[in-house]
Motif scaffolding. Structure first.
Motif, PDB file in Angstrom:
ATOM      1  N   GLY A  87      62.782  29.982  50.171  1.00  0.00           N
ATOM      2  CA  GLY A  87      61.644  29.076  50.265  1.00  0.00           C
ATOM      3  C   GLY A  87      60.321  29.655  49.835  1.00  0.00           C
ATOM      4  N   MET A  88      60.302  30.926  49.438  1.00  0.00           N
ATOM      5  CA  MET A  88      59.044  31.551  49.028  1.00  0.00           C
ATOM      6  C   MET A  88      58.463  30.859  47.803  1.00  0.00           C
ATOM      7  N   ASP A  89      59.327  30.388  46.907  1.00  0.00           N
ATOM      8  CA  ASP A  89      58.855  29.740  45.689  1.00  0.00           C
ATOM      9  C   ASP A  89      58.303  28.344  45.953  1.00  0.00           C
ATOM     10  N   LEU A  90      58.464  27.831  47.170  1.00  0.00           N
ATOM     11  CA  LEU A  90      57.933  26.508  47.521  1.00  0.00           C
ATOM     12  C   LEU A  90      56.731  26.609  48.461  1.00  0.00           C
ATOM     13  N   ALA A  91      56.307  27.814  48.761  1.00  0.00           N
ATOM     14  CA  ALA A  91      55.200  28.006  49.694  1.00  0.00           C
ATOM     15  C   ALA A  91      53.883  27.557  49.075  1.00  0.00           C
ATOM     16  N   SER A  92      53.027  26.977  49.883  1.00  0.00           N
ATOM     17  CA  SER A  92      51.705  26.553  49.421  1.00  0.00           C
ATOM     18  C   SER A  92      50.775  27.758  49.309  1.00  0.00           C
ATOM     19  N   ILE A  93      49.753  27.626  48.480  1.00  0.00           N
ATOM     20  CA  ILE A  93      48.799  28.709  48.222  1.00  0.00           C
ATOM     21  C   ILE A  93      47.388  28.199  48.461  1.00  0.00           C
ATOM     22  N   THR A  94      46.635  28.967  49.223  1.00  0.00           N
ATOM     23  CA  THR A  94      45.220  28.642  49.433  1.00  0.00           C
ATOM     24  C   THR A  94      44.389  29.317  48.342  1.00  0.00           C
ATOM     25  N   TYR A  95      43.539  28.543  47.701  1.00  0.00           N
ATOM     26  CA  TYR A  95      42.693  29.100  46.649  1.00  0.00           C
ATOM     27  C   TYR A  95      41.258  28.606  46.823  1.00  0.00           C
ATOM     28  N   ASP A  96      40.347  29.357  46.256  1.00  0.00           N
ATOM     29  CA  ASP A  96      38.926  28.989  46.235  1.00  0.00           C
ATOM     30  C   ASP A  96      38.527  28.718  44.796  1.00  0.00           C
ATOM     31  N   ILE A  97      37.878  27.579  44.588  1.00  0.00           N
ATOM     32  CA  ILE A  97      37.385  27.254  43.245  1.00  0.00           C
ATOM     33  C   ILE A  97      35.869  27.220  43.280  1.00  0.00           C
ATOM     34  N   VAL A  98      35.254  27.774  42.253  1.00  0.00           N
ATOM     35  CA  VAL A  98      33.801  27.897  42.182  1.00  0.00           C
ATOM     36  C   VAL A  98      33.308  27.376  40.844  1.00  0.00           C
ATOM     37  N   LEU A  99      32.245  26.615  40.878  1.00  0.00           N
ATOM     38  CA  LEU A  99      31.496  26.247  39.673  1.00  0.00           C
ATOM     39  C   LEU A  99      30.097  26.817  39.840  1.00  0.00           C
ATOM     40  N   GLU A 100      29.663  27.625  38.875  1.00  0.00           N
ATOM     41  CA  GLU A 100      28.310  28.149  38.964  1.00  0.00           C
ATOM     42  C   GLU A 100      27.691  28.331  37.589  1.00  0.00           C
ATOM     43  N   ASN A 101      26.372  28.315  37.593  1.00  0.00           N
ATOM     44  CA  ASN A 101      25.623  28.523  36.358  1.00  0.00           C
ATOM     45  C   ASN A 101      25.798  29.945  35.841  1.00  0.00           C
ATOM     46  N   LEU A 102      25.775  30.060  34.516  1.00  0.00           N
ATOM     47  CA  LEU A 102      25.703  31.363  33.871  1.00  0.00           C
ATOM     48  C   LEU A 102      24.357  31.454  33.155  1.00  0.00           C
ATOM     49  N   TYR A 103      23.645  32.520  33.418  1.00  0.00           N
ATOM     50  CA  TYR A 103      22.358  32.728  32.775  1.00  0.00           C
ATOM     51  C   TYR A 103      22.499  33.786  31.682  1.00  0.00           C
ATOM     52  N   LEU A 104      21.912  33.495  30.532  1.00  0.00           N
ATOM     53  CA  LEU A 104      22.028  34.359  29.349  1.00  0.00           C
ATOM     54  C   LEU A 104      23.478  34.500  28.903  1.00  0.00           C
ATOM     55  N   GLY A 105      24.314  33.572  29.335  1.00  0.00           N
ATOM     56  CA  GLY A 105      25.701  33.562  28.907  1.00  0.00           C
ATOM     57  C   GLY A 105      26.647  34.438  29.694  1.00  0.00           C
ATOM     58  N   PHE A 106      26.096  35.278  30.630  1.00  0.00           N
ATOM     59  CA  PHE A 106      26.996  36.182  31.363  1.00  0.00           C
ATOM     60  C   PHE A 106      26.555  36.475  32.792  1.00  0.00           C
ATOM     61  N   LEU A 107      25.296  36.244  33.151  1.00  0.00           N
ATOM     62  CA  LEU A 107      24.839  36.507  34.506  1.00  0.00           C
ATOM     63  C   LEU A 107      25.117  35.295  35.375  1.00  0.00           C
ATOM     64  N   PHE A 108      25.976  35.470  36.386  1.00  0.00           N
ATOM     65  CA  PHE A 108      26.317  34.334  37.205  1.00  0.00           C
ATOM     66  C   PHE A 108      25.278  34.116  38.298  1.00  0.00           C
ATOM     67  N   TYR A 109      25.314  32.922  38.889  1.00  0.00           N
ATOM     68  CA  TYR A 109      24.257  32.463  39.787  1.00  0.00           C
ATOM     69  C   TYR A 109      24.058  33.391  40.982  1.00  0.00           C
ATOM     70  N   GLN A 110      25.146  33.897  41.561  1.00  0.00           N
ATOM     71  CA  GLN A 110      25.032  34.704  42.765  1.00  0.00           C
ATOM     72  C   GLN A 110      25.009  36.208  42.480  1.00  0.00           C
ATOM     73  N   VAL A 111      24.516  36.568  41.304  1.00  0.00           N
ATOM     74  CA  VAL A 111      24.429  37.992  40.964  1.00  0.00           C
ATOM     75  C   VAL A 111      23.493  38.729  41.911  1.00  0.00           C
ATOM     76  N   TYR A 112      22.594  37.982  42.574  1.00  0.00           N
ATOM     77  CA  TYR A 112      21.660  38.629  43.489  1.00  0.00           C
ATOM     78  C   TYR A 112      22.383  39.287  44.657  1.00  0.00           C
ATOM     79  N   LYS A 113      23.582  38.795  45.021  1.00  0.00           N
ATOM     80  CA  LYS A 113      24.329  39.424  46.111  1.00  0.00           C
ATOM     81  C   LYS A 113      24.774  40.832  45.724  1.00  0.00           C
ATOM     82  N   ILE A 114      25.253  40.961  44.493  1.00  0.00           N
ATOM     83  CA  ILE A 114      25.645  42.288  44.024  1.00  0.00           C
ATOM     84  C   ILE A 114      24.416  43.187  43.911  1.00  0.00           C
TER      85      ILE A 114
END
Length: 208
Positions: free
Chosen positions: A145-172
């Motif tokens: 039954g492992m192949d039928l197990a559900s998977i929890t995932y996170d999906i994110v949509l965020e702005n990219l600035y200058l083509g590569f800097l993501f919105y939450q870069v301030y956290k890093i």
């Protein structure tokens, strides 16, 4: 040499901190410009696919959901294996990143595909963009039954600035600043003190 050792230790701590912030397991992503979607030949879907769906908006939106990966052996329903999202309020001159993160213990191939809404008579759906998320089981397991197990995932949509800097870069940036401050005012002084004590102890033994 002593100074080099201290700075090397600080650099390793910095890299480890960045890794802890960035790494979230396996990741699949799709980068696009909203302007390119107008000229792209996207397939259209009718309204039954995007009524009451989750909405993702810039500059940053995140949703956590559970999906059942498709399996070549056991049949699964479309309702469990497909998730639709509405991408609202996209700015024509902006770049965006769609990103899915999921546990490394759940071997799955995720697919992200963009669609446009088929136009109705009123033309209200002209600029509506949609995202379809699907997953295929990609592991091999002896656990039943492992192949039928559900998977929890996170999906994110965020702005990219200058083509590569993501919105939450301030956290890093904040994490890097904290590590640098700790290294400069806490860790490095302790390392220097340990080195100085070790050198002084060696010198004392030589004198004896």
């Amino acid at each position: 040499m002593r100074l080099l050792t201290a700075h090397t230790t600080l650099l390793l701590l910095l890299l480890c901190s960045i890794a802890l912030v960035v790494v979230q397991g396996n990741t699949e992503k799709l980068i696009f410009r909203a302007k390119e979607l107008d000229s792209a030949k996207l397939d259209c879907v009718h309204d039954e696919h995007y009524h009451n769906v989750q909405v993702l908006k810039p500059p940053y939106s995140t949703v956590q959901r559970v999906i059942v990966p498709r399996n070549a052996v056991a049949p699964t329903t479309t309702e469990n294996t497909q998730h639709w999202y509405s991408l609202d309020e996209l700015q024509i001159d902006s770049s965006y990143e769609l990103r899915i993160s999921y546990p490394a213990t759940s071997p799955t191939d995720f697919y992200l595909k963009l669609y446009r809404a088929c136009q109705d008579n009123s033309g209200s759906n002209r600029n509506k963009r949609l995202l379809l998320v699907e997953g295929d089981y990609a592991g091999v397991s002896n656990v039943p039954g492992m192949d039928l197990a559900s998977i929890t995932y996170d999906i994110v949509l965020e702005n990219l600035y200058l083509g590569f800097l993501f919105y939450q870069v301030y956290k890093i940036a904040a994490a890097v600043a904290v590590v640098l401050l700790l290294g400069q005012f806490v860790i490095l002084p302790k390392i220097r003190r340990v080195i100085q004590e070790s050198v002084a102890s060696n010198d004392l033994r030589k004198q004896l």
